[in-house]
Design a protein around this motif. Structure first.
Motif, mmCIF file in Angstrom:
data_model
loop_
_atom_site.group_PDB
_atom_site.id
_atom_site.type_symbol
_atom_site.label_atom_id
_atom_site.label_comp_id
_atom_site.label_asym_id
_atom_site.label_seq_id
_atom_site.Cartn_x
_atom_site.Cartn_y
_atom_site.Cartn_z
ATOM 1 N N LEU A 297 0.828 -1.204 0.000
ATOM 2 C CA LEU A 297 0.000 0.000 0.000
ATOM 3 C C LEU A 297 0.868 1.262 0.000
ATOM 4 O O LEU A 297 0.537 2.243 -0.673
ATOM 5 C CB LEU A 297 -0.949 0.011 1.200
ATOM 6 N N ILE A 298 1.952 1.233 0.735
ATOM 7 C CA ILE A 298 2.826 2.402 0.785
ATOM 8 C C ILE A 298 3.571 2.566 -0.541
ATOM 9 O O ILE A 298 3.693 3.678 -1.059
ATOM 10 C CB ILE A 298 3.810 2.280 1.969
ATOM 11 N N ALA A 299 4.031 1.475 -1.116
ATOM 12 C CA ALA A 299 4.835 1.546 -2.343
ATOM 13 C C ALA A 299 3.978 1.746 -3.594
ATOM 14 O O ALA A 299 4.299 2.578 -4.446
ATOM 15 C CB ALA A 299 5.672 0.279 -2.485
ATOM 16 N N ASP A 300 2.890 0.998 -3.718
ATOM 17 C CA ASP A 300 2.113 0.995 -4.963
ATOM 18 C C ASP A 300 0.863 1.866 -4.930
ATOM 19 O O ASP A 300 0.247 2.105 -5.963
ATOM 20 C CB ASP A 300 1.715 -0.438 -5.326
ATOM 21 N N GLY A 301 0.438 2.285 -3.760
ATOM 22 C CA GLY A 301 -0.698 3.192 -3.645
ATOM 23 C C GLY A 301 -2.014 2.583 -4.060
ATOM 24 O O GLY A 301 -2.420 1.520 -3.594
ATOM 25 N N ASP A 302 -2.702 3.266 -4.987
ATOM 26 C CA ASP A 302 -4.075 2.882 -5.361
ATOM 27 C C ASP A 302 -4.167 1.537 -6.057
ATOM 28 O O ASP A 302 -5.191 0.852 -5.949
ATOM 29 C CB ASP A 302 -4.704 3.972 -6.231
ATOM 30 N N ASP A 303 -3.126 1.141 -6.783
ATOM 31 C CA ASP A 303 -3.161 -0.175 -7.439
ATOM 32 C C ASP A 303 -3.247 -1.293 -6.389
ATOM 33 O O ASP A 303 -4.061 -2.211 -6.509
ATOM 34 C CB ASP A 303 -1.913 -0.385 -8.309
ATOM 35 N N ALA A 304 -2.416 -1.194 -5.379
ATOM 36 C CA ALA A 304 -2.433 -2.197 -4.320
ATOM 37 C C ALA A 304 -3.738 -2.116 -3.528
ATOM 38 O O ALA A 304 -4.290 -3.140 -3.126
ATOM 39 C CB ALA A 304 -1.232 -2.010 -3.395
#
Length: 179
Positions: free
Chosen positions: A118-125
């Motif tokens: 969630l921190i690295a990929d944001g909305d995709d994750a």
């Protein structure tokens, strides 16, 4: 060959070989070591008779290395006198603990994985997580992930990072609702 040296099946079985006896004794010694390493609260939960429990607790109190080794060997000697069913019950209780520990560790790894994603990929994750857990609060998770990312960039204390972990742990501890 002499008649006395021949083994005849009619004469009976000689029992377990010396190697087999040694393997069994070493297995009981390992079991005794595992018992001594447990906490007192956990020892109280293991199914064993009170004399054996008292001996295990006494063995825990010995801290000198050689003395402890002797005491554990003494404990193993007493355990070898126990019924095989009693030893199996002890082993089963200890193996059950291992399985529980593995499941808990796997669950924490899963939470860490989603937090980092969630921190690295944001909305995709987040979309991927919501596909598995549609009851999750999208906006709250998105806000926590963005705050955690900002904390990391500014080298601030990881408050949102920890809060995101707690939210994900709560979310993933409940199975997703089926439709």
């Amino acid at each position: 060959m002499h008649e006395e040296e021949e083994f005849n099946e009619e004469d009976g079985d000689f029992g377990p070989s010396r190697s087999e006896q040694r393997r069994e004794a070493l297995a009981v010694l390992e079991l005794a070591l595992r018992l001594v390493e447990l906490s007192e609260a956990r020892i109280a939960q293991i199914p064993m008779d009170e004399d054996l429990r008292a001996l295990v607790l006494a063995s825990r109190k010995i801290t000198a290395q050689i003395a402890r080794k002797r005491q554990v060997q003494y404990l193993a000697k007493h355990m070898r006198r126990e019924e095989p069913e009693a030893l199996e019950a002890i082993r089963a209780a200890l193996d059950h603990d291992k399985a529980d520990h593995r499941r808990e560790a796997q669950a924490l790894h899963q939470v860490e994985y989603w937090r980092d994603r969630l921190i690295a990929d944001g909305d995709d994750a987040l979309s991927e997580l919501l596909a598995q857990h549609p009851d999750a609060d999208r906006q709250h998770l998105r806000q926590l992930a963005r705050n955690a990312q900002a904390e990391r960039l500014k080298n601030k204390p990881p408050h949102a990072f920890r809060e995101l972990f707690r939210e994900l742990r709560d979310l993933l501890s409940h199975p997703p609702e089926s439709e």
